[in-house]
Scaffold this motif. Structure first.
Motif, PDB file in Angstrom:
ATOM      1  N   ILE A   1       0.868  -1.178   0.000  1.00  0.00           N
ATOM      2  CA  ILE A   1       0.000   0.000   0.000  1.00  0.00           C
ATOM      3  C   ILE A   1       0.907   1.231   0.000  1.00  0.00           C
ATOM      4  N   GLY A   2       2.092   1.029  -0.604  1.00  0.00           N
ATOM      5  CA  GLY A   2       3.177   2.001  -0.527  1.00  0.00           C
ATOM      6  C   GLY A   2       2.784   3.417  -0.898  1.00  0.00           C
ATOM      7  N   GLY A   3       1.946   3.568  -1.909  1.00  0.00           N
ATOM      8  CA  GLY A   3       1.571   4.906  -2.352  1.00  0.00           C
ATOM      9  C   GLY A   3       0.618   5.604  -1.397  1.00  0.00           C
ATOM     10  N   HIS A   4       0.132   4.885  -0.420  1.00  0.00           N
ATOM     11  CA  HIS A   4      -0.876   5.443   0.491  1.00  0.00           C
ATOM     12  C   HIS A   4      -0.389   5.548   1.922  1.00  0.00           C
ATOM     13  N   ILE A   5       0.830   5.092   2.149  1.00  0.00           N
ATOM     14  CA  ILE A   5       1.314   5.061   3.523  1.00  0.00           C
ATOM     15  C   ILE A   5       2.114   6.339   3.820  1.00  0.00           C
ATOM     16  N   HIS A   6       1.925   6.880   4.995  1.00  0.00           N
ATOM     17  CA  HIS A   6       2.692   8.024   5.448  1.00  0.00           C
ATOM     18  C   HIS A   6       3.440   7.602   6.703  1.00  0.00           C
ATOM     19  N   LEU A   7       4.612   8.208   6.918  1.00  0.00           N
ATOM     20  CA  LEU A   7       5.357   7.888   8.129  1.00  0.00           C
ATOM     21  C   LEU A   7       4.799   8.674   9.306  1.00  0.00           C
ATOM     22  N   LEU A   8       4.768   8.050  10.463  1.00  0.00           N
ATOM     23  CA  LEU A   8       4.370   8.762  11.678  1.00  0.00           C
ATOM     24  C   LEU A   8       5.366   9.901  11.913  1.00  0.00           C
ATOM     25  N   PRO A   9       4.894  11.073  12.336  1.00  0.00           N
ATOM     26  CA  PRO A   9       5.809  12.210  12.530  1.00  0.00           C
ATOM     27  C   PRO A   9       6.905  11.886  13.550  1.00  0.00           C
ATOM     28  N   GLU A  10       8.119  12.378  13.276  1.00  0.00           N
ATOM     29  CA  GLU A  10       9.250  12.067  14.152  1.00  0.00           C
ATOM     30  C   GLU A  10       9.107  12.624  15.560  1.00  0.00           C
ATOM     31  N   ASP A  11       8.293  13.659  15.717  1.00  0.00           N
ATOM     32  CA  ASP A  11       8.152  14.280  17.041  1.00  0.00           C
ATOM     33  C   ASP A  11       7.232  13.484  17.977  1.00  0.00           C
ATOM     34  N   GLY A  12       6.763  12.328  17.537  1.00  0.00           N
ATOM     35  CA  GLY A  12       5.948  11.485  18.413  1.00  0.00           C
ATOM     36  C   GLY A  12       4.464  11.809  18.372  1.00  0.00           C
ATOM     37  N   SER A  13       4.098  12.829  17.636  1.00  0.00           N
ATOM     38  CA  SER A  13       2.675  13.171  17.579  1.00  0.00           C
ATOM     39  C   SER A  13       1.942  12.179  16.676  1.00  0.00           C
ATOM     40  N   VAL A  14       0.633  12.095  16.885  1.00  0.00           N
ATOM     41  CA  VAL A  14      -0.190  11.178  16.107  1.00  0.00           C
ATOM     42  C   VAL A  14      -1.164  12.019  15.268  1.00  0.00           C
ATOM     43  N   PRO A  15      -1.084  11.912  13.953  1.00  0.00           N
ATOM     44  CA  PRO A  15      -1.941  12.721  13.101  1.00  0.00           C
ATOM     45  C   PRO A  15      -3.425  12.564  13.460  1.00  0.00           C
ATOM     46  N   SER A  16      -4.106  13.670  13.594  1.00  0.00           N
ATOM     47  CA  SER A  16      -5.547  13.723  13.897  1.00  0.00           C
ATOM     48  C   SER A  16      -5.897  13.269  15.312  1.00  0.00           C
ATOM     49  N   LEU A  17      -4.894  12.959  16.119  1.00  0.00           N
ATOM     50  CA  LEU A  17      -5.135  12.618  17.529  1.00  0.00           C
ATOM     51  C   LEU A  17      -4.207  13.471  18.402  1.00  0.00           C
TER      52      LEU A  17
END
Ligand SMILES: [Zn+2]
Ligand SMILES: [Zn+2]
Length: 281
Positions: free
Chosen positions: A148-164
């Motif tokens: 699903i490579g074209g749809h995967i994003h890396l979790l931010p390095e600062d430890g935050s969780v997108p949309s949470l």
């Protein structure tokens, strides 16, 4: 939509169920645990605020997962993101159906990426591991990497969780290299993934009955036991008050605290199998 979505060639329906399968439990007023056959999918949010989905269930469960989300948040609602604790088949089993239906961003840890973009396969599950019936049938489990490579994003390095915004992700490797857990400091809520689980996942009877028992990660798929032990310690130090794990029922309070304590004390004997191909002599 890019047409670069594919499961491994061994993607298949697994006929295993716990008695909680199909059940949605409200763990907290904004944390829901939906049991899909033998794995938990977690929804975080409310109909008012919107929601995020953690993990993507078993193979061929797309419509069941869509229904579970609709039953909590309303028809036609889609998550803002899907966070993968790791890429095992029982946590990504219906991710492609969900991506196609929702067109939603998916996040995972960098070290899990090779198993999610078709570069790498997980090792074959270890049926020789000391353990019960589920361990014995584990060779049936898909272990090839998905793409699903074209749809995967890396979790931010600062430890935050997108949309949470209240959660942070914690790297908890051992079960897999890029395994993550999610933690909310405000109420010490832990989404553990498979870093530890609250059911003896290699025993069929316990998986069916879902009797609560604090356990290390599922044995037949865990490849690095020393690292896995450190990850459990890391989570215990956060002093979680509520935990939802990838398998088994949610636990809280003293049952969680004492369970984690004794799991750490006894890890080499209780969690690590006596024998198996991933066990050091
Ligand atoms: Zn797993
Ligand atoms: Zn799992």
């Amino acid at each position: 939509m890019k047409e670069d979505l594919s499961y491994g060639r061994d993607h298949t329906f697994i006929p295993a169920y716990s008695f909680k399968s199909g059940n949605t439990a409200a763990v907290l007023n904004d944390v829901w645990c939906y049991t899909n056959q033998i794995v938990n999918v977690i929804f975080i949010g409310t109909p008012e605020t919107g929601f995020v989905m953690v993990d993507a269930g078993m193979p061929y469960s797309g419509s069941a997962l869509l229904k579970a989300a609709a039953s909590i948040f309303g028809d036609g609602r889609k998550p803002e993101a899907i966070i993968l604790t790791h890429g095992h088949f029982d946590h990504t089993g219906s991710i492609i159906e969900l991506i196609k239906h929702w067109e939603v961003p998916v996040y995972a840890h960098e070290l899990e990426l090779p198993y999610l973009n078709g570069e790498k396969n997980y090792p074959e599950p270890d049926a020789s591991v000391e353990g019960g019936m589920i361990a014995k049938i584990s060779p049936l489990f898909p272990h090839e990497g998905i793409n699903i490579g074209g749809h995967i994003h890396l979790l931010p390095e600062d430890g935050s969780v997108p949309s949470l915004p209240e959660f942070r992700w914690i790297h908890t490797p051992g079960h897999t290299p890029g395994h993550v857990s999610l933690f909310r400091d405000r109420d010490q809520t832990l989404i553990a993934g498979d870093a530890f689980v609250t059911v003896k996942q290699d025993e069929l009877y316990q998986v069916i009955t879902q009797k609560v028992e604090m356990n290390g990660p599922p044995r037949y798929l865990t490849t690095d036991w020393e690292t896995a032990a450190n990850s459990v310690k890391k989570l215990e130090e956060l002093q979680p008050k509520t935990a939802v794990t990838g398998h088994g029922q949610p636990v809280e309070g003293s049952e969680l605290e004492e369970g984690l304590n004794s799991l750490i004390q006894t890890f080499p004997s209780s969690a690590v199998p006596d024998y198996g191909k991933f066990v050091k002599e």
